[in-house]
Design an enzyme around this catalytic site. Structure first.
Site, PDB file in Angstrom:
ATOM      1  N   SER A  16       3.382   7.828   0.836  1.00 38.78           N
ATOM      2  CA  SER A  16       3.034   8.386  -0.473  1.00 38.78           C
ATOM      3  C   SER A  16       1.613   8.063  -0.914  1.00 38.78           C
ATOM      4  CB  SER A  16       4.025   7.877  -1.526  1.00 38.78           C
ATOM      5  OG  SER A  16       4.222   6.485  -1.398  1.00 38.78           O
ATOM      6  N   ARG A  17       1.052   6.964  -0.408  1.00 37.71           N
ATOM      7  CA  ARG A  17      -0.262   6.536  -0.920  1.00 37.71           C
ATOM      8  C   ARG A  17      -1.101   5.930   0.207  1.00 37.71           C
ATOM      9  NH1 ARG A  17       0.081   2.235  -4.114  1.00 37.71           N
ATOM     10  NH2 ARG A  17       2.300   1.807  -3.830  1.00 37.71           N
ATOM     11  N   ASP A  65      13.754   2.202   0.383  1.00 38.71           N
ATOM     12  CA  ASP A  65      13.115   0.889   0.535  1.00 38.71           C
ATOM     13  C   ASP A  65      13.397   0.441   1.963  1.00 38.71           C
ATOM     14  OD1 ASP A  65      12.646  -1.838   0.704  1.00 38.71           O
ATOM     15  OD2 ASP A  65      13.321  -2.237  -1.342  1.00 38.71           O
ATOM     16  N   VAL A  66      12.349   0.284   2.776  1.00 36.88           N
ATOM     17  CA  VAL A  66      12.574   0.008   4.197  1.00 36.88           C
ATOM     18  C   VAL A  66      13.249  -1.337   4.452  1.00 36.88           C
ATOM     19  CG1 VAL A  66      10.747   1.532   5.067  1.00 36.88           C
ATOM     20  CG2 VAL A  66      10.218  -0.881   4.542  1.00 36.88           C
ATOM     21  N   ASN A  92       4.288   2.253   8.501  1.00 40.22           N
ATOM     22  CA  ASN A  92       3.100   1.927   7.718  1.00 40.22           C
ATOM     23  C   ASN A  92       3.420   1.148   6.444  1.00 40.22           C
ATOM     24  OD1 ASN A  92       0.272   2.578   6.475  1.00 40.22           O
ATOM     25  ND2 ASN A  92       1.766   3.456   5.040  1.00 40.22           N
ATOM     26  N   SER A 144      -2.180  -5.665  10.885  1.00 48.93           N
ATOM     27  CA  SER A 144      -3.400  -5.933  10.121  1.00 48.93           C
ATOM     28  C   SER A 144      -4.295  -6.828  10.957  1.00 48.93           C
ATOM     29  CB  SER A 144      -3.067  -6.659   8.814  1.00 48.93           C
ATOM     30  OG  SER A 144      -4.258  -7.133   8.202  1.00 48.93           O
ATOM     31  N   TYR A 158       1.035 -13.442   4.193  1.00 44.32           N
ATOM     32  CA  TYR A 158       0.870 -12.051   4.634  1.00 44.32           C
ATOM     33  C   TYR A 158       0.459 -12.006   6.101  1.00 44.32           C
ATOM     34  CZ  TYR A 158      -1.430  -7.415   4.912  1.00 44.32           C
ATOM     35  OH  TYR A 158      -1.844  -6.145   5.276  1.00 44.32           O
ATOM     36  N   LYS A 162       2.174 -10.166   9.456  1.00 45.76           N
ATOM     37  CA  LYS A 162       1.468  -9.183  10.278  1.00 45.76           C
ATOM     38  C   LYS A 162       1.334  -9.658  11.726  1.00 45.76           C
ATOM     39  CE  LYS A 162       0.949  -5.864   7.317  1.00 45.76           C
ATOM     40  NZ  LYS A 162       1.587  -4.557   7.557  1.00 45.76           N
ATOM     41  N   ILE A 191      -9.601  -1.630   4.319  1.00 36.55           N
ATOM     42  CA  ILE A 191      -9.534  -0.187   4.098  1.00 36.55           C
ATOM     43  C   ILE A 191      -9.398   0.049   2.591  1.00 36.55           C
ATOM     44  CG2 ILE A 191      -8.309   1.947   4.665  1.00 36.55           C
ATOM     45  CD1 ILE A 191      -9.427   0.504   7.165  1.00 36.55           C
TER      46      ILE A 191
HETATM   47  N1  LIG Z   1      -5.708  -1.569   2.856  1.00 31.29           N
HETATM   48  C1  LIG Z   1      -6.067  -2.467   3.753  1.00 31.29           C
HETATM   49  O1  LIG Z   1      -7.179  -3.024   3.714  1.00 31.29           O
HETATM   50  C2  LIG Z   1      -5.113  -2.839   4.874  1.00 31.29           C
HETATM   51  C3  LIG Z   1      -5.609  -3.676   5.896  1.00 31.29           C
HETATM   52  C4  LIG Z   1      -4.760  -4.024   6.929  1.00 31.29           C
HETATM   53  C5  LIG Z   1      -3.471  -3.564   6.970  1.00 31.29           C
HETATM   54  N2  LIG Z   1      -3.004  -2.760   5.957  1.00 31.29           N
HETATM   55  C6  LIG Z   1      -1.613  -2.295   6.064  1.00 31.29           C
HETATM   56  O2  LIG Z   1      -1.588  -0.887   6.010  1.00 31.29           O
HETATM   57  C7  LIG Z   1      -0.354  -0.442   5.428  1.00 31.29           C
HETATM   58  C8  LIG Z   1      -0.647   0.496   4.260  1.00 31.29           C
HETATM   59  O3  LIG Z   1      -1.452  -0.212   3.320  1.00 31.29           O
HETATM   60  P1  LIG Z   1      -2.187   0.499   2.085  1.00 31.29           P
HETATM   61  O4  LIG Z   1      -3.440  -0.247   1.864  1.00 31.29           O
HETATM   62  O5  LIG Z   1      -2.213   1.960   2.261  1.00 31.29           O
HETATM   63  O6  LIG Z   1      -1.167   0.094   0.908  1.00 31.29           O
HETATM   64  P2  LIG Z   1      -0.865   0.765  -0.524  1.00 31.29           P
HETATM   65  O7  LIG Z   1      -2.024   1.577  -0.952  1.00 31.29           O
HETATM   66  O8  LIG Z   1      -0.405  -0.357  -1.375  1.00 31.29           O
HETATM   67  O9  LIG Z   1       0.380   1.741  -0.195  1.00 31.29           O
HETATM   68  C9  LIG Z   1       1.574   1.166   0.247  1.00 31.29           C
HETATM   69  C10 LIG Z   1       2.561   2.233   0.645  1.00 31.29           C
HETATM   70  O10 LIG Z   1       3.747   1.567   1.136  1.00 31.29           O
HETATM   71  C11 LIG Z   1       4.870   2.001   0.395  1.00 31.29           C
HETATM   72  N3  LIG Z   1       5.842   0.912   0.271  1.00 31.29           N
HETATM   73  C12 LIG Z   1       5.667  -0.313  -0.285  1.00 31.29           C
HETATM   74  N4  LIG Z   1       6.811  -1.030  -0.210  1.00 31.29           N
HETATM   75  C13 LIG Z   1       7.722  -0.221   0.411  1.00 31.29           C
HETATM   76  C14 LIG Z   1       9.075  -0.377   0.763  1.00 31.29           C
HETATM   77  N5  LIG Z   1       9.747  -1.514   0.505  1.00 31.29           N
HETATM   78  N6  LIG Z   1       9.713   0.661   1.375  1.00 31.29           N
HETATM   79  C15 LIG Z   1       9.058   1.828   1.640  1.00 31.29           C
HETATM   80  N7  LIG Z   1       7.767   2.025   1.315  1.00 31.29           N
HETATM   81  C16 LIG Z   1       7.107   1.016   0.709  1.00 31.29           C
HETATM   82  C17 LIG Z   1       4.319   2.463  -0.936  1.00 31.29           C
HETATM   83  O11 LIG Z   1       5.258   3.378  -1.530  1.00 31.29           O
HETATM   84  P3  LIG Z   1       5.251   3.714  -3.140  1.00 31.29           P
HETATM   85  O12 LIG Z   1       4.134   4.697  -3.329  1.00 31.29           O
HETATM   86  O13 LIG Z   1       6.578   4.326  -3.402  1.00 31.29           O
HETATM   87  O14 LIG Z   1       5.028   2.431  -3.839  1.00 31.29           O
HETATM   88  C18 LIG Z   1       3.003   3.111  -0.493  1.00 31.29           C
HETATM   89  O15 LIG Z   1       3.231   4.409   0.008  1.00 31.29           O
HETATM   90  C19 LIG Z   1       0.393  -1.717   5.020  1.00 31.29           C
HETATM   91  O16 LIG Z   1       1.313  -2.074   6.022  1.00 31.29           O
HETATM   92  C20 LIG Z   1      -0.712  -2.753   4.938  1.00 31.29           C
HETATM   93  O17 LIG Z   1      -0.232  -4.067   5.113  1.00 31.29           O
HETATM   94  C21 LIG Z   1      -3.798  -2.391   4.916  1.00 31.29           C
END
Ligand SMILES: NC(=O)c1ccc[n+]([C@@H]2O[C@H](COP(=O)([O-])OP(=O)(O)OC[C@H]3O[C@@H](n4cnc5c(N)ncnc54)[C@H](OP(=O)(O)O)[C@@H]3O)[C@@H](O)[C@H]2O)c1
Length: 260
Positions: A16-17, A65-66, A92, A144, A158, A162, A191
């Protein structure tokens, strides 16, 4: 639409995001029908579906909710009823909460383990048997750079979750390879998403500059930087790649170990 994923069906958790949203758009853009999972933000998931449909693709939003095994099973059932099968699974969905080795909140840690690690166990257990029966599957787990050991303050619990994703990826690759299923992990660097903003809520401009300077390429990543690599791993261009953890980070220089 036509592309490398024409005729394939993909499930993207947390679609979704942020990074997940970009992954959904990329996979759909190359021809896959996409199941867009969300936890709470149904409107955001509906928006992703509308965007894909407007571009001529096929998509379906499904809430789950996964960390909830029964909810994951219901989601996979809904996806299979709609599209017949799942060929590509992108794990993801993830959450981030602060903590150090000494200030380590057990409740928060358990919740992160439940979403970031057990969530992947649940989806793979629900989806892989169907892939194995068809002897075809592509699974991409989003870990990550934290899981590889970067020196970012306040992210120890965290980082543990990961690191577990990387090991889980290798175990899943080992166990599922005989069934024609590849399993790989991507380790994103910084990111620009809401998650990153939550890590450093104050003085975002200054923080972004500081984070960008940790990468050789001197920028923070865009969600599509990750989505394009997911597309590669989900495609037949990567049919001989499995069990890998690929850093997609602009060349980070702050590893705890290594030559930095
Ligand atoms: N951003 C970074 O710098 C970064 C770096 C390394 C790794 N990551 C990893 O990349 C992935 C995506 O991160 P992001 O930055 O895009 O995060 P984000 O903007 O916070 O988006 C998180 C997404 O995960 C969903 N989500 C959260 N809890 C959930 C659950 N229990 N069941 C199903 N869906 C769930 C959210 O759904 P809702 O919209 O319904 O809340 C949303 O779609 C994550 O695994 C994160 O750890 C991110």
């Amino acid at each position: 639409m036509s592309g490398r994923l024409e005729g394939k069906v993909a499930l993207v958790t947390g679609g979704s995001r942020g990074i997940g949203r970009a992954i959904c758009a990329r996979l759909a853009g190359d021809g896959a029908a996409v199941v867009v999972n969300f936890a709470r933000k149904q409107d955001a998931a509906a928006d992703v579906v509308a965007q894909i449909e407007a571009a001529g693709g096929r998509a379906l939003a499904v809430g789950a909710d996964v960390s909830d095994r029964a909810a994951v099973n219901r989601m996979v059932g809904a996806a299979v009823r709609e599209y017949g099968r799942i060929d590509i699974l992108v794990n993801n969905a993830g959450i981030l909460a602060r903590g150090t080795a000494l200030e380590f909140d057990e409740v928060i840690f358990d919740r992160m383990m439940a979403v970031n690690v057990k969530g992947i166990v649940h989806t793979v257990q629900a989806v892989a048997p169907g892939m194995a029966a068809r002897r075809y599957g592509r699974i991409v787990n989003i870990s990550s750079l934290a899981g590889l050991g970067t020196a970012v303050a306040n992210t120890t619990p965290y980082a543990l979750t990961k690191a577990a994703v990387i090991n889980l990826t290798k175990r899943q690759a080992f166990e599922l390879g005989h069934d024609g299923i590849t399993v790989n992990a991507i380790c994103p660097g910084f990111i620009a998403t809401e998650m990153l903003a939550s890590l450093e809520p104050h003085d975002q401009e200054e923080q972004l500059r500081a984070l960008a300077s940790k990468a050789v390429l001197n920028r923070v990543g865009d969600p599509d930087d990750i989505a394009r690599v997911v597309l590669f791993l989900a495609s037949d261009d990567a049919s001989f790649v499995t069990g890998q953890a690929l850093a997609v980070d602009g060349g980070r220089m702050d590893f705890l170990t290594g030559s930095a």
